[in-house]
Write a protein that holds these residues in place. Structure first.
Motif, PDB file in Angstrom:
ATOM      1  N   GLY A   1      15.836   2.487 -10.902  1.00  0.00           N
ATOM      2  CA  GLY A   1      15.558   2.217 -13.063  1.00  0.00           C
ATOM      3  C   GLY A   1      13.987   1.909 -13.304  1.00  0.00           C
ATOM      4  O   GLY A   1      13.392   3.193 -13.646  1.00  0.00           O
ATOM      5  N   LEU A   2      12.956   0.921 -12.864  1.00  0.00           N
ATOM      6  CA  LEU A   2      12.389   0.702 -12.258  1.00  0.00           C
ATOM      7  C   LEU A   2      11.357   1.669 -12.314  1.00  0.00           C
ATOM      8  O   LEU A   2      10.267   2.431 -12.795  1.00  0.00           O
ATOM      9  N   ALA A   3      11.632   2.513 -10.909  1.00  0.00           N
ATOM     10  CA  ALA A   3      10.635   3.491 -11.080  1.00  0.00           C
ATOM     11  C   ALA A   3      11.131   5.171 -11.866  1.00  0.00           C
ATOM     12  O   ALA A   3       9.819   5.533 -11.767  1.00  0.00           O
TER      13      ALA A   3
ATOM     14  N   SER B   1       3.839  10.413 -14.517  1.00  0.00           N
ATOM     15  CA  SER B   1       4.109  10.500 -13.100  1.00  0.00           C
ATOM     16  C   SER B   1       3.307  10.110 -11.897  1.00  0.00           C
ATOM     17  O   SER B   1       3.121   9.552 -11.021  1.00  0.00           O
ATOM     18  N   GLU B   2       1.844  10.614 -12.340  1.00  0.00           N
ATOM     19  CA  GLU B   2       0.693  10.660 -11.503  1.00  0.00           C
ATOM     20  C   GLU B   2       0.625   9.172 -10.879  1.00  0.00           C
ATOM     21  O   GLU B   2      -0.060   8.997  -9.763  1.00  0.00           O
ATOM     22  N   THR B   3       0.577   8.169 -12.339  1.00  0.00           N
ATOM     23  CA  THR B   3       0.103   6.872 -11.540  1.00  0.00           C
ATOM     24  C   THR B   3       0.706   6.576 -10.546  1.00  0.00           C
ATOM     25  O   THR B   3       1.128   5.365  -9.878  1.00  0.00           O
TER      26      THR B   3
ATOM     27  N   ILE C   1       5.486   5.708  -5.246  1.00  0.00           N
ATOM     28  CA  ILE C   1       6.693   5.528  -5.651  1.00  0.00           C
ATOM     29  C   ILE C   1       7.135   6.798  -5.383  1.00  0.00           C
ATOM     30  O   ILE C   1       5.980   7.665  -5.415  1.00  0.00           O
ATOM     31  N   ASN C   2       8.175   7.898  -4.290  1.00  0.00           N
ATOM     32  CA  ASN C   2       8.264   8.928  -4.357  1.00  0.00           C
ATOM     33  C   ASN C   2       8.457   9.605  -5.459  1.00  0.00           C
ATOM     34  O   ASN C   2      10.058   9.903  -5.906  1.00  0.00           O
ATOM     35  N   PHE C   3       7.828  10.229  -6.112  1.00  0.00           N
ATOM     36  CA  PHE C   3       8.173  11.293  -6.974  1.00  0.00           C
ATOM     37  C   PHE C   3       9.259  12.552  -6.668  1.00  0.00           C
ATOM     38  O   PHE C   3      10.079  12.375  -7.440  1.00  0.00           O
TER      39      PHE C   3
ATOM     40  N   ILE D   1      17.108  11.676  -7.565  1.00  0.00           N
ATOM     41  CA  ILE D   1      17.984  10.693  -7.929  1.00  0.00           C
ATOM     42  C   ILE D   1      18.499  10.917  -9.209  1.00  0.00           C
ATOM     43  O   ILE D   1      19.653  10.556 -10.110  1.00  0.00           O
ATOM     44  N   THR D   2      17.139  11.461 -10.121  1.00  0.00           N
ATOM     45  CA  THR D   2      17.150  11.591 -11.776  1.00  0.00           C
ATOM     46  C   THR D   2      18.886  12.196 -12.151  1.00  0.00           C
ATOM     47  O   THR D   2      19.928  12.533 -12.524  1.00  0.00           O
ATOM     48  N   PHE D   3      18.527  13.590 -11.605  1.00  0.00           N
ATOM     49  CA  PHE D   3      19.480  14.953 -12.089  1.00  0.00           C
ATOM     50  C   PHE D   3      20.692  14.705 -10.817  1.00  0.00           C
ATOM     51  O   PHE D   3      21.765  14.911 -11.365  1.00  0.00           O
TER      52      PHE D   3
END
Length: 310
Positions: free
Chosen positions: A176-178, A186-188, A194-196, A202-204
C-alpha cells in the motif's frame, strides 16, 4: 411511511451502497496510480460474475456444501478477474502510458464493448439473463414490514469488511505504501527503488478483483446476472468515484453510498410526489442530483490533494 418500511429501505440502500463503493474504489485505484479512467471496469465486473456462475455449474455436482461451493466460486471469480486486470495493465495500459489520455480511455471503452459482446455471443444463451445460485441462507427476522434476511446481512458485512481490508492494505502495508508513493509521484518512487511496473500490475489486479467481488455480490443479492449488468454498474461506480472526488479512496466510498441513498430516496419520493412517475425512475433522479452536485462542486465532495491520493 412506517418505521419498519423505513428500515427496509435503509437496509436496501446500504446493500446497494456497499456494492457501488467497491466498484468506485476500483476506479479510484486506477486513476490514483496512473491517471487512467478504465471504462471496461464494469465489464470486468460482469466477467467476474459469469466466471463465478461457470465455476458453480462446474462444481455443483462435486461439492454438496453450499459454503464450500461459494468459497470455490469466489476464489475462481476473483482469480479470473485479477488475471484479466493484469493482462489489461501489461498489454494495454502500460504501452499507452505516454499516449494522450483519450487513447487509453477509448481503448478501455472498446475493450469493455468487446468483453460484453463476447459473453453475449459465445456464452451459452448469453443474451438472456442467467439465474444465479442461492448459496447463502435466506432465513431471517421479520419485524412488521421489515425483513432482515441472513443473505443480505452476510453480503453487507462482507462488503464492509472488504472495504476496510483494502483501506488497511493501502494505508498499513508495504504494498500500500508503494501504491501511494507511485500515485503521488511515480518518478520519485522509481528513483527510490519501487518497481513501477509491478505496482501497476498489482493495482489493476486488486481493482479487477474488487470488481468481480461486486459482481458476485450483485448476483447473490438479485439471484440473476446478465451480459449488460456491468454497463450500468460501471457508470454508477464511475459517477460515485467522481462525485466523491476521483483519486480519493474515502471519496469513492462516500460517493457510492450517496448514489445508493439518492436511488432509495428517488424510489420512495417520486411515486409519493408524482403519482404518474413510477419508482423505476429512481436512476434518473439519482443521476440528476449527481449532475447538480457536480455543477456545484466540480472537484468532488472530497477534493483531491496530491498528498492524499489513494
Amino acid at each position: 411511511m412506517s418505521f419498519d418500511i423505513f428500515l427496509q429501505y435503509l437496509l436496501n440502500g446500504l446493500m446497494l451502497g456497499v456494492i457501488y463503493a467497491i466498484v468506485a474504489v476500483g476506479f479510484t485505484l486506477y486513476f490514483g496510480v496512473l491517471d487512467v479512467i478504465k471504462f471496461s471496469h464494469g465489464d470486468i465486473l460482469m466477467v467476474g460474475a459469469f466466471a463465478g456462475l461457470t465455476a458453480y455449474i462446474g462444481i455443483a455436482g462435486t461439492f454438496d456444501s453450499p459454503w464450500l461451493q461459494l468459497l470455490v466460486l469466489v476464489l475462481i471469480s476473483l482469480s479470473v478477474a485479477a488475471f484479466l486486470g493484469a493482462v489489461i495493465a501489461r498489454y494495454l495500459i502500460l504501452p499507452l502510458q505516454k499516449a494522450p489520455p483519450i487513447n487509453t480511455l477509448l481503448v478501455t471503452l472498446m475493450l469493455g464493448l468487446a468483453l460484453r459482446e463476447a459473453v453475449r455471443l459465445f456464452y451459452p444463451n448469453g443474451s438472456n439473463p442467467k439465474p444465479f445460485p442461492r448459496l447463502l441462507p435466506t432465513d431471517g427476522i421479520v419485524l412488521g414490514d421489515f425483513t432482515l434476511r441472513s443473505d443480505s446481512l452476510i453480503l453487507l458485512l462482507t462488503g464492509i469488511i472488504c472495504i476496510v481490508a483494502v483501506q488497511r492494505l493501502i494505508t498499513r502495508s508495504k504494498i500500500g505504501l508503494a501504491i501511494r508513493a507511485v500515485a503521488q509521484d511515480s518518478e520519485t518512487a522509481r528513483i527510490m527503488g519501487i518497481n513501477f511496473r509491478q505496482i501497476v500490475l498489482i493495482t489493476f489486479m486488486l481493482g479487477s478483483a474488487l470488481a468481480a467481488l461486486a459482481g458476485l455480490m450483485n448476483g447473490l443479492y438479485y439471484n440473476e446476472v446478465n451480459f449488460s449488468m456491468g454497463l450500468l454498474l460501471g457508470v454508477i461506480g464511475f459517477s460515485a468515484a467522481v462525485v466523491g472526488g476521483l483519486g480519493n479512496f474515502y471519496g469513492a466510498i462516500v460517493g457510492g453510498f450517496l448514489f445508493a441513498g439518492l436511488q432509495t430516496i428517488g424510489a420512495v419520493l417520486l411515486p409519493a410526489i408524482l403519482p404518474d412517475v413510477p419508482s423505476a425512475y429512481k436512476d434518473v433522479f439519482a443521476f440528476t442530483v449527481i449532475i447538480i452536485i457536480m455543477g456545484l462542486k466540480p472537484t468532488g465532495l472530497i477534493s483531491e490533494k496530491s498528498s492524499e491520493r489513494v
